[in-house]
Design an enzyme around this catalytic site. Structure first.
Site, PDB file in Angstrom:
ATOM      1  N   TYR A 118       5.374  -8.051  -1.831  1.00 37.02           N
ATOM      2  CA  TYR A 118       3.901  -7.924  -1.188  1.00 37.02           C
ATOM      3  C   TYR A 118       3.122  -6.781  -1.793  1.00 37.02           C
ATOM      4  CZ  TYR A 118       0.636  -6.727   2.568  1.00 37.02           C
ATOM      5  OH  TYR A 118      -0.483  -6.412   3.118  1.00 37.02           O
ATOM      6  N   GLU A 206      -5.245  -9.063  -0.577  1.00 39.63           N
ATOM      7  CA  GLU A 206      -3.836  -9.051   0.049  1.00 39.63           C
ATOM      8  C   GLU A 206      -3.348 -10.077  -0.613  1.00 39.63           C
ATOM      9  OE1 GLU A 206      -2.495 -10.627   3.964  1.00 39.63           O
ATOM     10  OE2 GLU A 206      -1.648  -8.527   4.110  1.00 39.63           O
TER      11      GLU A 206
END
Ligand code: GDP
Ligand code: MN
Length: 397
Positions: A118, A206
């Site tokens: 991530y 993101e």
């Protein structure tokens, strides 16, 4: 302004960030053509069909599916286009899917297992810096990681005047447990990702997951991007990426009318001039036992036309049980606003069927109150803040 995954990836690609490549399609036939074209470009033989909506968690809701041949591409696209995709981030009705991204399958087998990470870049308003947030726990909901294993989330503050420094990019790659070529690739990836964020005037990029492929390439499988609307005048090409089908229709209409409007869940509509007073008004409504149905700043020129537009927009929300108009007359005179309210009320006739409480304070406030009280209309007037709150409470009771 939020972007679709495919648009976010286009921006990433333009800054040299490696992405899972794909082509967007509006119909199942276009999807098949896109798959053929993608194979010509990349040599891929498997595809992922990905619903393009402004919501995450699409995989969980059945909006991301693997297709092993062109028939499956057609069949899956047919299923996904037109569906109401429900994910943990949508309402219960879900979001209507207008288009799909046909992407290359990047989880192919090889010398090592594919690994998911991530990485996001965002603005940290508290420290006034940018921030890279990253974790080895990619592919899953980052909120869950934050709750259950917060020690697996790292942050790196980036000074906006310096940008990301080489040692910072190396530290991130190292903390993600990478070695050798994958480490070098990750350093390049993070550096280019930060540049994309910075140069596109984004407030968030993101990437979940970032993938290390079985042959140690690092690439963006997903992209959730928010651009700073105040900077869009510098990016005319990004302006075209706006998809108003994904936005709240009342907010779209308000924006077109030049009103600052944010839809909320409560039952008291607010019409206020100035953002600070609007926030104060929302607090007041809560104190009086109501819940604000919206934030609405009508701006400095609260004339009859604007007041009417604002009323019409507030009344589109079926939950609104009363409207509180709270105007401070500084430059704009209260009696002019009062006339605006009376005119709007007259023009709208039966369209207004709920109580309206009007509090005008400042220049010519007394004349304004008289004007409203003598209008013969069912408008409740107030001059004090608390008085207005009490009257809201009375009509809600
Ligand atoms: P999200 O669910 O909205 O976050 O959409 P993502 O783009 O992150 O995709 C969801 C999941 O689909 C990913 O976490 C992967 O596990 C899976 N996925 C995405 N691309 C591929 C692919 O190329 N091959 C395979 N096998 N799975 C993929
Ligand atoms: Mn994702």
């Amino acid at each position: 302004m939020n972007l679709h995954e495919y648009q976010g990836k286009e921006i990433l690609n333009s800054f040299g960030v490696r992405i899972q490549r794909g082509i967007v399609a509006q119909t199942p036939d276009e999807a098949v053509a896109a798959a053929k074209e993608l194979t010509a470009q990349t040599g891929t033989s498997w595809y992922v069909v990905k619903a393009q909506v402004h919501a995450g968690g699409r995989g969980k809701g059945g909006g991301v599916k693997l297709a092993k041949n062109l028939e499956e591409v057609k069949h899956i696209s047919d299923e996904i286009i037109g569906m109401h995709l429900v994910t943990p981030q949508t309402s219960a009705e879900g979001k209507l899917v207008h288009q799909v991204l046909i992407a290359e399958d990047v989880y192919y087998p090889g010398e090592s297992e594919p690994e998911e990470y991530y990485i996001s870049v965002l603005l940290n308003r508290t420290t006034g810096t940018n921030m890279v947030m990253y974790s080895t726990e990619g592919g899953m909901d980052i909120e869950t990681v934050a709750e259950e294993t917060p020690h697996l989330i790292f942050t790196e503050a980036i000074d906006p005047t310096l940008g990301i420094l080489p040692f910072q990019a190396r530290k991130i790659a190292f903390n993600l447990g990478l070695k050798g070529n994958a480490l070098k690739e990750m350093v390049k990836f993070v550096t280019a990702l930060y540049t994309a964020y910075d140069k596109s005037d984004a407030s968030m990029f993101e990437i979940n997951p970032v993938l290390k492929t079985s042959d140690s390439k690092i690439l963006a499988v997903d992209a959730k991007v928010t651009l700073d609307e105040n900077a869009l005048y510098r990016h005319k090409d990004y302006l075209e990426m706006r998809d108003i089908r994904e936005e709240n229709p009342i907010e779209v209409e308000a924006k077109a009318a030049g009103l600052n409007y944010v839809d909320l869940d409560g039952n008291v509509g607010c019409m206020v001039n100035g953002a600070g007073l609007a926030m104060g008004t929302m607090d007041l409504i809560k104190q009086a036992g109501g819940e604000p149905a919206n934030f609405l700043d009508v701006g400095g020129t609260a004339d009859a036309k604007r007041v009417e537009t604002a009323f019409r927009i507030i009344l589109k929300d079926p939950n609104v049980k009363a409207i509180l108009v709270n105007i401070f007359g500084g430059i704009v005179r209260c009696d002019r606003v009062a006339q605006g309210v009376v005119d709007a009320y007259t023009n709208m006739g039966d369209a207004i069927n709920i109580p309206i409480i009007v509090r005008l304070q400042g220049t010519n406030a007394i004349e304004a109150k008289e004007l409203i009280d003598n209008s013969g209309m069912e408008i409740i007037s107030a001059t004090e803040f608390q008085e207005a709150a009490d009257k809201v409470q009375e009509v809600l009771a």
